[in-house]
Design a protein around this motif. Structure first.
Motif, PDB file in Angstrom:
ATOM      1  N   LEU A 102       0.787  -1.073   0.078  1.00 22.55           N
ATOM      2  CA  LEU A 102      -0.011  -0.016  -0.059  1.00 22.55           C
ATOM      3  C   LEU A 102       0.707   1.196  -0.240  1.00 22.55           C
ATOM      4  N   PHE A 103       0.663   2.035  -0.957  1.00 20.43           N
ATOM      5  CA  PHE A 103       1.515   3.347  -1.146  1.00 20.43           C
ATOM      6  C   PHE A 103       0.562   4.650  -0.834  1.00 20.43           C
ATOM      7  N   LYS A 104       0.795   5.553  -0.027  1.00 26.96           N
ATOM      8  CA  LYS A 104      -0.031   6.712   0.034  1.00 26.96           C
ATOM      9  C   LYS A 104      -1.356   6.372  -0.065  1.00 26.96           C
ATOM     10  N   GLY A 105      -2.148   5.386   0.659  1.00 25.47           N
ATOM     11  CA  GLY A 105      -3.607   5.134   0.681  1.00 25.47           C
ATOM     12  C   GLY A 105      -4.091   4.278  -0.297  1.00 25.47           C
ATOM     13  N   GLU A 106      -3.172   4.044  -1.172  1.00 30.32           N
ATOM     14  CA  GLU A 106      -3.578   3.041  -2.425  1.00 30.32           C
ATOM     15  C   GLU A 106      -2.954   1.604  -2.446  1.00 30.32           C
ATOM     16  N   LEU A 107      -4.033   0.703  -2.550  1.00 31.72           N
ATOM     17  CA  LEU A 107      -3.408  -0.629  -2.683  1.00 31.72           C
ATOM     18  C   LEU A 107      -2.748  -0.900  -3.729  1.00 31.72           C
ATOM     19  N   GLN A 108      -1.515  -1.587  -3.822  1.00 34.92           N
ATOM     20  CA  GLN A 108      -0.778  -2.095  -4.830  1.00 34.92           C
ATOM     21  C   GLN A 108      -1.052  -3.347  -5.261  1.00 34.92           C
ATOM     22  N   HIS A 109      -2.103  -3.712  -5.980  1.00 40.71           N
ATOM     23  CA  HIS A 109      -2.857  -4.699  -6.157  1.00 40.71           C
ATOM     24  C   HIS A 109      -1.790  -6.040  -7.119  1.00 40.71           C
ATOM     25  N   GLU A 119      -6.470  -8.443   0.288  1.00 47.40           N
ATOM     26  CA  GLU A 119      -6.645  -7.101   0.802  1.00 47.40           C
ATOM     27  C   GLU A 119      -7.099  -7.068   2.529  1.00 47.40           C
ATOM     28  N   GLY A 120      -7.812  -7.966   2.855  1.00 47.22           N
ATOM     29  CA  GLY A 120      -8.176  -8.034   4.166  1.00 47.22           C
ATOM     30  C   GLY A 120      -6.855  -8.047   5.088  1.00 47.22           C
ATOM     31  N   GLU A 121      -5.620  -8.563   4.646  1.00 49.10           N
ATOM     32  CA  GLU A 121      -4.722  -8.804   5.595  1.00 49.10           C
ATOM     33  C   GLU A 121      -3.868  -7.393   5.600  1.00 49.10           C
ATOM     34  N   VAL A 122      -3.789  -6.585   4.364  1.00 49.09           N
ATOM     35  CA  VAL A 122      -3.391  -5.169   4.568  1.00 49.09           C
ATOM     36  C   VAL A 122      -4.164  -4.419   5.560  1.00 49.09           C
ATOM     37  N   LEU A 123      -5.723  -4.510   5.445  1.00 48.25           N
ATOM     38  CA  LEU A 123      -6.478  -3.671   6.336  1.00 48.25           C
ATOM     39  C   LEU A 123      -6.221  -4.243   7.866  1.00 48.25           C
ATOM     40  N   ALA A 124      -6.017  -5.543   7.983  1.00 46.94           N
ATOM     41  CA  ALA A 124      -5.676  -5.949   9.223  1.00 46.94           C
ATOM     42  C   ALA A 124      -4.330  -5.318   9.612  1.00 46.94           C
ATOM     43  N   ALA A 125      -3.350  -5.069   9.188  1.00 50.94           N
ATOM     44  CA  ALA A 125      -2.233  -4.494   9.474  1.00 50.94           C
ATOM     45  C   ALA A 125      -2.226  -3.180   9.836  1.00 50.94           C
ATOM     46  N   LEU A 126      -3.175  -2.371   9.123  1.00 48.26           N
ATOM     47  CA  LEU A 126      -3.420  -1.019   9.369  1.00 48.26           C
ATOM     48  C   LEU A 126      -4.135  -0.957  10.802  1.00 48.26           C
ATOM     49  N   ARG A 127      -5.146  -1.708  10.897  1.00 49.06           N
ATOM     50  CA  ARG A 127      -5.908  -1.674  12.183  1.00 49.06           C
ATOM     51  C   ARG A 127      -4.933  -1.690  13.396  1.00 49.06           C
ATOM     52  N   ALA A 133      -8.246   4.116   8.394  1.00 47.84           N
ATOM     53  CA  ALA A 133      -8.448   4.398   6.907  1.00 47.84           C
ATOM     54  C   ALA A 133      -7.166   4.114   6.211  1.00 47.84           C
ATOM     55  N   LEU A 134      -7.257   3.712   4.900  1.00 50.97           N
ATOM     56  CA  LEU A 134      -6.107   3.651   3.939  1.00 50.97           C
ATOM     57  C   LEU A 134      -5.614   4.900   3.815  1.00 50.97           C
ATOM     58  N   GLU A 135      -6.141   6.052   3.751  1.00 47.63           N
ATOM     59  CA  GLU A 135      -5.727   7.247   3.849  1.00 47.63           C
ATOM     60  C   GLU A 135      -4.683   7.721   4.657  1.00 47.63           C
ATOM     61  N   ASP A 136      -4.744   7.032   5.853  1.00 40.09           N
ATOM     62  CA  ASP A 136      -3.992   7.301   7.141  1.00 40.09           C
ATOM     63  C   ASP A 136      -2.710   6.917   6.909  1.00 40.09           C
TER      64      ASP A 136
END
Length: 176
Positions: A102-109, A119-127, A133-136
């Protein structure tokens, strides 16, 4: 009946001595032997367990053979890690690069597909890192040991710790 008692005695004696020898060898070899795993460390650790199990359960593997085998693995790992610390080329052969997911709030698919990360693993890492939020996030990185690092949005800081991350724009390491 005597044969089964023989086997139990063998397992008790060789298992105990093998375990003690393994602990001593791992302790002498230093923290790196038990550090977070990359693929190389995983193979070594599984091999330790296999050798110890063979020593404990097989009368065909002597205590001396088992301890020698574990000692060889410790020696090989020491040599390989010693070389990799001194040679970036060699390190590249045995250790994966960290990858930007993920770079500057955008997933690097593309990177996520290549690394088989959902995607859920990246979101879990953020949480996990307190971001809702991705933008954070400035970045989420898949590290060489398979763990995730999440970096909060940068303000007036360089991103010098991200210089070795595959996919991170090199020009972004300058002051923002």
């Amino acid at each position: 009946m005597l044969n089964s008692w023989d086997s139990i005695q063998h397992t008790l004696i060789v298992g105990t001595l093998g375990y003690i020898a393994t602990i001593i060898l791992l302790r002498v070899s230093g923290k790196r032997t038990l550090s977070k795993w990359n693929a190389f460390d995983f193979v070594i650790t599984i091999a330790f367990g296999s050798i110890l199990a063979s020593m404990m359960l097989s009368k065909d593997t002597s205590l001396v053979q088992g301890v020698l085998a574990i000692g060889l693995l410790v020696l090989f790992q020491f040599i390989i890690t010693w070389i990799s610390v001194r040679s970036n080329i060699f390190q590249g052969w045995i250790k994966a690069e960290p990858t930007l997911l993920l770079f500057k709030g955008e997933l690097q698919h593309h990177a996520m597909r290549h690394q088989r990360v959902a995607e859920g693993e990246v979101l879990a890492a953020l949480r996990t890192n307190g971001m809702a939020a991705l933008e954070d996030a400035e970045a989420v990185i898949l590290e060489t040991d398979g763990s995730f690092s999440a970096i909060k949005k940068l303000k007036d800081s360089s991103a010098s710790a991200l210089a070795d991350v595959k996919g991170y724009p090199k020009q972004s390491t300058a002051r923002i």
